[in-house]
Structures are given as C-alpha cells and as structure tokens.
Design a protein around this motif. Structure first.
Motif, short mmCIF file in Angstrom:
data_model
loop_
_atom_site.label_atom_id
_atom_site.label_comp_id
_atom_site.label_asym_id
_atom_site.label_seq_id
_atom_site.Cartn_x
_atom_site.Cartn_y
_atom_site.Cartn_z
N VAL A 2 0.83 -1.21 0.00
CA VAL A 2 0.00 0.00 0.00
C VAL A 2 0.86 1.26 0.00
O VAL A 2 0.62 2.20 -0.78
CB VAL A 2 -0.94 0.01 1.22
CG1 VAL A 2 -1.61 1.37 1.37
CG2 VAL A 2 -2.00 -1.09 1.10
N LEU A 3 1.88 1.28 0.84
CA LEU A 3 2.72 2.47 0.95
C LEU A 3 3.57 2.69 -0.30
O LEU A 3 3.79 3.83 -0.71
CB LEU A 3 3.60 2.38 2.19
CG LEU A 3 2.85 2.54 3.52
CD1 LEU A 3 3.79 2.37 4.71
CD2 LEU A 3 2.15 3.89 3.59
N ILE A 4 4.06 1.60 -0.89
CA ILE A 4 4.81 1.74 -2.14
C ILE A 4 3.91 2.27 -3.25
O ILE A 4 4.28 3.18 -4.00
CB ILE A 4 5.46 0.40 -2.54
CG1 ILE A 4 6.63 0.08 -1.61
CG2 ILE A 4 5.93 0.44 -3.99
CD1 ILE A 4 7.30 -1.24 -1.88
N HIS A 25 10.14 8.60 0.59
CA HIS A 25 10.63 8.66 1.96
C HIS A 25 9.52 8.52 2.99
O HIS A 25 9.76 8.07 4.11
CB HIS A 25 11.42 9.96 2.20
CG HIS A 25 10.68 11.21 1.85
ND1 HIS A 25 10.55 11.65 0.55
CD2 HIS A 25 10.04 12.12 2.63
CE1 HIS A 25 9.87 12.78 0.54
NE2 HIS A 25 9.54 13.07 1.79
N TYR A 26 8.29 8.88 2.62
CA TYR A 26 7.19 8.70 3.56
C TYR A 26 6.85 7.21 3.73
O TYR A 26 6.52 6.77 4.83
CB TYR A 26 5.95 9.48 3.10
CG TYR A 26 6.12 10.97 3.21
CD1 TYR A 26 6.24 11.59 4.45
CD2 TYR A 26 6.18 11.76 2.07
CE1 TYR A 26 6.40 12.97 4.54
CE2 TYR A 26 6.35 13.14 2.15
CZ TYR A 26 6.46 13.73 3.39
OH TYR A 26 6.64 15.10 3.49
N THR A 64 -1.97 -0.45 10.71
CA THR A 64 -2.31 0.92 11.13
C THR A 64 -1.08 1.76 11.44
O THR A 64 -1.06 2.96 11.15
CB THR A 64 -3.23 0.89 12.37
OG1 THR A 64 -2.57 0.20 13.44
CG2 THR A 64 -4.54 0.18 12.05
N VAL A 65 -0.06 1.15 12.05
CA VAL A 65 1.12 1.94 12.43
C VAL A 65 1.90 2.44 11.21
O VAL A 65 2.17 3.66 11.11
CB VAL A 65 2.05 1.14 13.37
CG1 VAL A 65 3.39 1.84 13.54
CG2 VAL A 65 1.38 0.96 14.74
N PRO A 66 2.27 1.59 10.25
CA PRO A 66 3.03 2.11 9.11
C PRO A 66 2.23 3.06 8.23
O PRO A 66 2.73 4.11 7.84
CB PRO A 66 3.46 0.85 8.34
CG PRO A 66 2.53 -0.22 8.79
CD PRO A 66 2.18 0.12 10.21
#
Length: 241
Positions: A119-121, A131-132, A222-224
């Motif tokens: 998801v973050l990528i 960087h986020y 939830t944390v990342p």
C-alpha cells in the motif's frame, strides 16, 4: 544493501540484464537472507517464536530501504507485497513459515505487514515521495519490533488496554525509536527545521498509541500507514501554512 547488489554483480553481468530484474533479484535475495538468518537462530540459539518472528520482522522490513535506494518501480514492490500476502495467508493453514506466525496468540500481523508495504509503495512511489513510505515501514519495523522484545524481556511495569497486557518499557521504546526514525528521515529530506522535529514527535506519539490499542496484529497495518500518512499530511500543511 550494497552487499546484495555486489553479490549479484559477482555472478552476473548486471549491465546486460534489465534493471528491473536486478532490482527484483536484490529485493528477493535480501528477504531470503533474513529468512535464512531466522532459521539459523531458531536451530542454533533460540526456540522462542517471538524472538524468531521479530528477527524476520526487523530484517525484512529494512527491504524498504533497499527499494528506496534502488528506486525500484512500484510494480515490483506491489507484486512482492501481493505474493508475500498470499504466502502468509496460506501459512496460517499450512506450515510454510513455521515459527513466524506462531506467537502464542491469534494474530494476522505478518499478513498485515506484507499488505502495508504494498500500500505504501503504491501510494508514495506514485507521488514521487518514497521517503514517507520508508518512514512508515521503518517505524513499524524498528519501533514495534524493539518494543515487543524490550517489553517481553525487561518489561516490569504492566498495564492493560482492551484486555491486552502492555508494558511501559515497551511503549517508551516504541515512542523513542519512532521519533528517531521519523526525525532521521525527515531531517535528511526536509532539513533541520523546527517543523520537522514537531512532526516527528507527533508521529512517534500517534504510532505508539496505534500500537497500544492494536489487536489481532492490525498494528502492522495501522502503524506504518498511519505514520506515513500523518507525516505526509503534516508536512504538506506546514509547508503551505
């Protein structure tokens, strides 16, 4: 990380191979090395499943740094996330990853961990702000990983949240490590500004809170994602304020 690429270069002529193949192979080798390390520790030193799980948790999470350094295409990270998610789901029914999912409690943390990376990528690589994504994953990787180990090994001052026992030592570790990770990444990108330190402190406190109230391993999601999203939103607001 440089070791992984050097290892590939010693066996192959990287100049003749499509870059995306090299990047994918480097990521795969890194993860494989972490799994081998966990297996060796399990065989030679410790039978504690929580220790084994955290070795893999911390080791594989750092693959996001490799992805950032190599500037891998989003499709590589997303595909790896999907494959890892499927494997971890299967491992809950079959002994594919023995010792990694056996933590003495019902948890889908390993699955959520794989999903959060994808998801973050997909989110921040597309925005050209990787960087986020790195911040979010490393807060989970090192903050939660070390908090669990500290809480388990030396946590003496306990408290309960929603029927789950936590330790103040573990929560403090989560907050401190999250702050160090967040500030290190944001200062390197945004500079040594008071806003950067405030954002890092806010992220650390929120990440700790999310970890405290988690259940069934959902903090690995939830944390990342929460940390990365909060850092991004606050940075945008302060930059435009």
């Amino acid at each position: 990380m440089h070791f992984v690429v050097s290892l590939l270069n010693s066996f192959f002529d990287l100049q003749s191979i499509p870059p995306v193949w090299v990047q994918s192979a480097a990521v795969a080798i890194w993860v494989l090395l972490m799994l081998i390390l966990a297996w060796v520790v399990n065989r030679a030193a410790s039978k504690d499943p929580e220790v084994i799980r955290k070795i893999v948790h911390i080791g594989t999470g750092n693959v996001i740094l490799l992805a950032w350094w190599l500037d891998i295409p989003p499709i590589v990270g997303i595909t790896a996330s999907i494959v890892a998610s499927v494997v971890t789901l299967l491992s809950y029914q079959f002994p594919i990853l023995p010792g990694i999912n056996s933590v003495g409690r019902k948890s889908f943390g390993t699955f959520f961990y794989a999903v959060s990376i994808g998801v973050l990528i997909a989110w921040f690589w597309t925005l050209q702000k990787p960087h986020y994504a790195v911040l979010g994953i490393l807060v989970m990787t090192w903050g939660d990983g070390l908090a669990a180990l500290v809480g388990q090994k030396i946590g003496q001052n306990k408290y309960n949240v929603f029927g789950r026992q936590k330790s103040w030592e573990g929560s403090l570790t989560m907050a401190v490590v999250s702050f160090i990770i967040s500030s290190s990444i944001l200062v390197s990108v945004q500079g040594n500004l008071w806003q950067t330190w405030l954002i890092s402190l806010t992220v650390a406190l929120v990440a700790t809170g999310l970890e405290v109230v988690s259940f069934l391993g959902i903090d690995n999601l939830t944390v990342p994602i929460g940390s990365a999203a909060l850092a991004y939103v606050l940075s945008q607001l302060m930059a435009n304020g």
